[in-house]
Design an enzyme around this catalytic site. Structure first.
Site, short mmCIF file in Angstrom:
data_model
loop_
_atom_site.label_atom_id
_atom_site.label_comp_id
_atom_site.label_asym_id
_atom_site.label_seq_id
_atom_site.Cartn_x
_atom_site.Cartn_y
_atom_site.Cartn_z
N SER A 59 0.84 -1.20 0.00
CA SER A 59 0.00 0.00 0.00
C SER A 59 0.87 1.25 0.00
O SER A 59 1.79 1.37 0.81
CB SER A 59 -0.91 0.03 1.23
OG SER A 59 -1.63 1.26 1.24
N VAL A 64 7.30 2.24 4.10
CA VAL A 64 8.25 1.52 3.26
C VAL A 64 7.82 1.55 1.80
O VAL A 64 8.64 1.73 0.89
CB VAL A 64 8.46 0.06 3.76
CG1 VAL A 64 9.39 -0.71 2.83
CG2 VAL A 64 9.03 0.06 5.17
N CYS A 65 6.52 1.42 1.55
CA CYS A 65 6.02 1.48 0.17
C CYS A 65 6.23 2.86 -0.44
O CYS A 65 6.58 2.99 -1.62
CB CYS A 65 4.55 1.10 0.13
SG CYS A 65 4.21 -0.57 0.72
N ALA A 66 6.03 3.89 0.35
CA ALA A 66 6.26 5.26 -0.13
C ALA A 66 7.74 5.45 -0.44
O ALA A 66 8.09 6.02 -1.49
CB ALA A 66 5.79 6.27 0.92
N THR A 69 8.62 3.60 -3.72
CA THR A 69 8.10 4.28 -4.91
C THR A 69 8.90 5.55 -5.21
O THR A 69 9.24 5.83 -6.36
CB THR A 69 6.60 4.58 -4.72
OG1 THR A 69 5.93 3.34 -4.48
CG2 THR A 69 6.01 5.25 -5.94
#
Length: 172
Positions: A59, A64-66, A69
């Site tokens: 998500s 961590v996903c941010a 990306t």
């Protein structure tokens, strides 16, 4: 045909749906959705002809996903239109568009697997217990063959950026 214990989330073993892809496999087709002046579809056929980096995250609304990306967005900027770069998650297309606008993500496209999870099942990234995607990286050549793959073993950890970037750069 789940792969029990294929990943962990904060140490807890989880099951990934489908089979793991390997280098040399033909990339499975998929249908993702994104928002740009309305809902649009993104398929494997739309990406063929150029090397493609597929960055899969649980998500975009998690730290961590941010980070993942943003790092890939910065790293692929120099490659311009020589490659495709797509972040895939189960976030709704509207939330993905909001995130990209707020964070200045201009070099990565986003695709949502929210409708039927066909990407997660075909690419072996759907976590059966949580119904979200696990963290993974796929690099496809221009013909749609898998040239690099990483299933990140701990969902809360970042991927190995350098090998993935080296693989996509070698194809550009």
């Amino acid at each position: 045909m789940g792969r029990s214990g294929a990943v962990t989330f904060k140490g807890t073993p989880l099951t990934l749906a489908g089979k793991a892809l390997a280098v040399g496999d033909a990339a499975p087709d998929f249908k993702l959705h994104y928002y740009k002046d309305g809902l649009k579809e993104l398929t494997l056929a739309d990406l063929k002809g150029k090397p493609t980096l597929l960055s899969v995250v649980p998500s975009l609304d998690t730290p961590v996903c941010a980070i993942q990306t943003k790092k890939f967005n910065e790293s692929v900027a120099a490659l311009g239109d020589k490659i495709n770069a797509v972040t895939v998650s189960l976030d709704l297309p509207f939330a993905q568009a909001r995130f990209c606008g707020a964070e200045g993500i201009a070099n990565m496209r986003v695709g949502s697997d929210y409708q039927d999870r066909n990407f997660g099942n075909s690419y072996g990234t759907l976590i059966e217990e949580l119904k979200i995607l696990s963290r993974a990286i796929f690099v496809l050549d221009g013909a749609g063959k898998v040239a690099y793959v990483e299933y990140v073993p701990e969902v809360a950890s970042e991927p190995n950026y350098e090998p993935a970037l080296a693989a996509v750069k070698s194809l550009a």
